[in-house]
Design a protein around this motif. Structure first.
Motif, mmCIF file in Angstrom:
data_model
loop_
_atom_site.group_PDB
_atom_site.id
_atom_site.type_symbol
_atom_site.label_atom_id
_atom_site.label_comp_id
_atom_site.label_asym_id
_atom_site.label_seq_id
_atom_site.Cartn_x
_atom_site.Cartn_y
_atom_site.Cartn_z
ATOM 1 N N VAL A 1 39.103 12.739 19.484
ATOM 2 C CA VAL A 1 39.702 12.150 20.497
ATOM 3 C C VAL A 1 39.638 13.228 21.515
ATOM 4 C CG1 VAL A 1 41.452 10.733 19.441
ATOM 5 C CG2 VAL A 1 42.215 12.910 20.080
ATOM 6 N N MET A 2 39.737 12.865 22.678
ATOM 7 C CA MET A 2 39.537 13.643 23.861
ATOM 8 C C MET A 2 40.291 13.006 25.155
ATOM 9 S SD MET A 2 38.705 16.186 25.668
ATOM 10 C CE MET A 2 37.218 16.891 24.979
ATOM 11 N N PHE A 3 41.317 13.615 25.337
ATOM 12 C CA PHE A 3 42.281 13.188 26.540
ATOM 13 C C PHE A 3 42.125 13.809 27.712
ATOM 14 C CE2 PHE A 3 44.915 12.017 22.570
ATOM 15 C CZ PHE A 3 44.714 10.598 22.474
ATOM 16 N N MET A 4 41.883 13.309 28.678
ATOM 17 C CA MET A 4 41.655 14.097 29.892
ATOM 18 C C MET A 4 42.070 13.211 31.262
ATOM 19 S SD MET A 4 37.575 14.347 30.288
ATOM 20 C CE MET A 4 36.768 13.064 30.292
ATOM 21 N N GLY A 5 42.455 14.028 32.200
ATOM 22 C CA GLY A 5 43.045 13.352 33.596
ATOM 23 C C GLY A 5 44.418 13.406 33.735
ATOM 24 N N GLU A 6 45.046 12.991 34.733
ATOM 25 C CA GLU A 6 46.210 13.035 35.227
ATOM 26 C C GLU A 6 46.830 11.854 35.898
ATOM 27 O OE1 GLU A 6 48.427 15.334 39.046
ATOM 28 O OE2 GLU A 6 47.181 16.546 38.036
ATOM 29 N N TYR A 7 47.808 11.185 35.610
ATOM 30 C CA TYR A 7 48.407 10.059 35.773
ATOM 31 C C TYR A 7 49.705 9.998 36.283
ATOM 32 C CZ TYR A 7 44.125 8.547 33.537
ATOM 33 O OH TYR A 7 42.736 8.760 33.129
ATOM 34 N N GLN A 8 50.116 9.428 37.400
ATOM 35 C CA GLN A 8 51.729 9.512 37.916
ATOM 36 C C GLN A 8 52.285 8.201 37.417
ATOM 37 O OE1 GLN A 8 52.679 11.837 40.853
ATOM 38 N NE2 GLN A 8 51.145 13.042 40.448
ATOM 39 N N HIS A 9 53.408 8.189 36.765
ATOM 40 C CA HIS A 9 54.272 7.003 36.242
ATOM 41 C C HIS A 9 55.800 7.237 36.585
ATOM 42 C CE1 HIS A 9 50.933 4.788 34.792
ATOM 43 N NE2 HIS A 9 50.171 5.804 34.339
ATOM 44 N N ASN A 10 56.549 6.302 36.621
ATOM 45 C CA ASN A 10 57.805 6.511 36.843
ATOM 46 C C ASN A 10 58.354 6.177 35.181
ATOM 47 O OD1 ASN A 10 58.008 7.011 39.356
ATOM 48 N ND2 ASN A 10 58.282 4.945 40.077
ATOM 49 N N ILE A 11 59.613 6.908 34.904
ATOM 50 C CA ILE A 11 60.227 6.619 33.747
ATOM 51 C C ILE A 11 61.454 5.672 34.182
ATOM 52 C CG2 ILE A 11 61.426 8.535 33.787
ATOM 53 C CD1 ILE A 11 61.089 8.687 30.720
ATOM 54 N N ASP A 12 61.502 4.757 33.325
ATOM 55 C CA ASP A 12 62.748 3.575 34.029
ATOM 56 C C ASP A 12 64.182 4.068 33.278
ATOM 57 O OD1 ASP A 12 63.014 2.868 31.215
ATOM 58 O OD2 ASP A 12 61.772 0.848 31.677
ATOM 59 N N THR A 13 65.264 3.342 33.564
ATOM 60 C CA THR A 13 66.472 3.988 33.170
ATOM 61 C C THR A 13 66.588 3.575 31.621
ATOM 62 O OG1 THR A 13 67.337 1.476 33.703
ATOM 63 C CG2 THR A 13 67.543 3.190 35.420
ATOM 64 N N LYS A 14 65.857 2.983 30.913
ATOM 65 C CA LYS A 14 65.878 2.967 29.429
ATOM 66 C C LYS A 14 65.143 4.029 29.020
ATOM 67 C CE LYS A 14 66.934 -2.012 29.339
ATOM 68 N NZ LYS A 14 66.588 -3.347 29.098
ATOM 69 N N GLY A 15 64.449 4.969 29.705
ATOM 70 C CA GLY A 15 63.608 5.817 29.127
ATOM 71 C C GLY A 15 62.243 5.665 28.889
ATOM 72 N N ARG A 16 61.891 4.645 29.194
ATOM 73 C CA ARG A 16 60.438 3.948 29.133
ATOM 74 C C ARG A 16 59.468 4.335 30.168
ATOM 75 N NH1 ARG A 16 62.221 -2.159 28.441
ATOM 76 N NH2 ARG A 16 62.915 -1.620 30.323
ATOM 77 N N ILE A 17 58.218 4.863 29.684
ATOM 78 C CA ILE A 17 57.259 5.166 30.685
ATOM 79 C C ILE A 17 55.811 4.541 30.200
ATOM 80 C CG2 ILE A 17 56.774 7.293 29.362
ATOM 81 C CD1 ILE A 17 56.216 8.542 32.055
ATOM 82 N N ILE A 18 55.085 4.237 30.981
ATOM 83 C CA ILE A 18 53.636 3.439 30.893
ATOM 84 C C ILE A 18 52.718 4.806 30.147
ATOM 85 C CG2 ILE A 18 51.860 2.432 31.893
ATOM 86 C CD1 ILE A 18 53.530 1.028 33.414
ATOM 87 N N VAL A 19 52.151 4.428 29.275
ATOM 88 C CA VAL A 19 50.989 5.174 28.761
ATOM 89 C C VAL A 19 49.830 4.743 29.525
ATOM 90 C CG1 VAL A 19 49.784 5.900 26.681
ATOM 91 C CG2 VAL A 19 52.120 5.826 26.849
ATOM 92 N N PRO A 20 48.965 5.580 30.229
ATOM 93 C CA PRO A 20 47.905 5.256 30.627
ATOM 94 C C PRO A 20 46.813 4.495 29.807
ATOM 95 C CG PRO A 20 48.288 7.479 31.273
ATOM 96 C CD PRO A 20 49.434 7.143 30.150
ATOM 97 N N ALA A 21 46.435 3.384 30.270
ATOM 98 C CA ALA A 21 45.490 2.510 29.484
ATOM 99 C C ALA A 21 44.393 3.349 28.931
ATOM 100 C CB ALA A 21 45.053 1.490 30.421
#
Length: 158
Positions: free
Chosen positions: A15-35
């Motif tokens: 695997v090779m992960f690269m890049g930078e993505y901005q996301h908000n974490i919600d009040t339940k502690g959930r965050i979107i994982v970049p597609a």
């Protein structure tokens, strides 16, 4: 066997992960994982406390490789015991939900000071999740010393 009698051996996919993505974490502690990261992370992966007050997330295959390396550390060494305790005690298995989110436990959110704005970055075989403020501070300091860091990397035969 191929048409010419040559055996084709498929090597393991790295695997090779690269890049930078901005996301908000919600009040339940959930965050979107970049597609772009979801497929390589797999259905289940491990998230734990990382260095520099961020979180590390590893696909299960990468986690098992790291686990084997950490098992080989000499438990007679205080630093080895401390590092493995720190690393494994914060580790949890995660799954991506149907909306592409993961739920980050409150203990990990507290460790990484995540409140709202976050940055998810790809770092070769893992992803890192940072609070936006911590990431901006880290980048600012690192940019100032990037040339020195690069020089030091050359000293370790990079």
């Amino acid at each position: 066997m191929g048409d010419c009698g040559i055996m084709i051996i498929e090597s393991g996919v790295h695997v090779m992960f690269m890049g930078e993505y901005q996301h908000n974490i919600d009040t339940k502690g959930r965050i979107i994982v970049p597609a772009k990261f979801r497929e390589d992370l797999g259905d289940t992966f491990v998230i734990t406390r990382g260095l520099d007050q961020c979180l590390f997330a590893y696909p299960m295959d990468e986690w098992h490789v790291l686990e084997e390396k950490l098992k080989k550390l000499p438990m007679t060494k205080k630093d080895a015991r401390a590092f493995t305790r720190f690393f494994f005690s914060g580790a949890v298995e995660c799954e991506v939900d149907k909306q592409g989110r993961i739920n980050i436990p409150s203990s990990l959110r507290t460790y990484a000071t995540m409140e709202k704005e976050c940055v998810v970055i790809g770092v070769s075989n893992r992803i890192e999740i940072w609070s936006k403020d911590k990431w901006n501070d880290y980048v600012e300091v690192s940019e100032e010393s990037f040339a020195e860091i690069a020089e030091n990397m050359m000293e370790i035969d990079f």
